[in-house]
Design a protein around this motif. Structure first.
Motif, mmCIF file in Angstrom:
data_model
loop_
_atom_site.group_PDB
_atom_site.id
_atom_site.type_symbol
_atom_site.label_atom_id
_atom_site.label_comp_id
_atom_site.label_asym_id
_atom_site.label_seq_id
_atom_site.Cartn_x
_atom_site.Cartn_y
_atom_site.Cartn_z
ATOM 1 N N LEU A 62 0.837 -1.202 0.000
ATOM 2 C CA LEU A 62 0.000 0.000 0.000
ATOM 3 C C LEU A 62 0.873 1.253 0.000
ATOM 4 N N LEU A 63 1.846 1.320 0.904
ATOM 5 C CA LEU A 63 2.701 2.504 0.982
ATOM 6 C C LEU A 63 3.487 2.716 -0.312
ATOM 7 N N GLU A 73 -3.658 -2.349 11.279
ATOM 8 C CA GLU A 73 -4.467 -1.338 10.596
ATOM 9 C C GLU A 73 -3.577 -0.312 9.915
ATOM 10 N N VAL A 74 -4.167 0.342 8.925
ATOM 11 C CA VAL A 74 -3.578 1.513 8.283
ATOM 12 C C VAL A 74 -4.505 2.670 8.592
ATOM 13 N N TRP A 75 -3.934 3.749 9.120
ATOM 14 C CA TRP A 75 -4.733 4.921 9.458
ATOM 15 C C TRP A 75 -4.488 6.003 8.428
ATOM 16 N N LEU A 76 -5.566 6.681 8.049
ATOM 17 C CA LEU A 76 -5.532 7.765 7.069
ATOM 18 C C LEU A 76 -6.117 9.009 7.730
ATOM 19 N N ALA A 77 -5.339 10.085 7.751
ATOM 20 C CA ALA A 77 -5.805 11.356 8.325
ATOM 21 C C ALA A 77 -5.821 12.399 7.214
ATOM 22 N N ARG A 99 -8.515 -2.061 7.587
ATOM 23 C CA ARG A 99 -7.982 -3.413 7.812
ATOM 24 C C ARG A 99 -8.033 -4.177 6.492
ATOM 25 N N TRP A 100 -7.101 -5.106 6.338
ATOM 26 C CA TRP A 100 -7.041 -5.955 5.147
ATOM 27 C C TRP A 100 -8.116 -7.024 5.274
ATOM 28 N N TRP A 110 -8.013 -3.101 1.430
ATOM 29 C CA TRP A 110 -8.003 -2.311 2.665
ATOM 30 C C TRP A 110 -9.366 -1.658 2.817
ATOM 31 N N ARG A 111 -10.137 -2.119 3.823
ATOM 32 C CA ARG A 111 -11.510 -1.671 4.034
ATOM 33 C C ARG A 111 -11.623 -0.894 5.344
ATOM 34 N N ASP A 112 -12.397 0.195 5.287
ATOM 35 C CA ASP A 112 -12.629 1.015 6.473
ATOM 36 C C ASP A 112 -13.312 0.166 7.540
ATOM 37 N N THR A 113 -12.942 0.398 8.792
ATOM 38 C CA THR A 113 -13.508 -0.391 9.885
ATOM 39 C C THR A 113 -14.926 0.029 10.254
ATOM 40 N N LYS A 114 -15.380 1.191 9.749
ATOM 41 C CA LYS A 114 -16.706 1.688 10.128
ATOM 42 C C LYS A 114 -17.639 1.925 8.951
#
Length: 110
Positions: free
Chosen positions: A13-14, A61-65, A74-75, A80-84
């Motif tokens: 991803l990075l 997790e990967v966090w996006l701000a 989370r994978w 990579w899907r949002d947790t919410k």
């Protein structure tokens, strides 16, 4: 998921983000400054706005701000899907980077 599996997916991803920023700088007027420090990338845009992508290894997790908010991914099922919400990482990054750059941009997995 093991720690090694997480790191493999997270590094991919990075790397995709870094390569996309390079390509966008070559093909658009976006002028995105991508700075990586370990498991974090900071994207800086003209006008001094930023997007921060940060690996949270213990949580897998990967966090996006971004200006629009903070998101945790989370994978799951190969993405990579949002947790919410049902939002995918690269869709949210595309939306927010486009808004902060003031022009349409597209980010996708490599």
């Amino acid at each position: 998921m093991t720690d090694l599996e997480f790191m493999d997916h997270a590094e991919a991803l990075l790397k995709a983000v870094e390569l996309t920023c390079d390509a966008l700088n070559d093909t658009t007027e976006a002028d995105i400054d991508a700075q990586r420090s370990g498991g974090m990338i900071t994207l800086s845009f003209p006008g001094r706005s930023q997007i921060v992508i940060n690996l949270q290894k213990p949580l897998h997790e990967v966090w996006l701000a971004t200006r629009s908010g903070g998101y945790h991914y989370r994978w799951v099922d190969g993405a990579w899907r949002d947790t919410k919400s049902p939002t995918l990482f690269f869709d949210q990054l595309t939306q927010d980077a486009s808004a902060q750059a003031g022009q349409p941009l597209h980010f996708a997995p490599a």
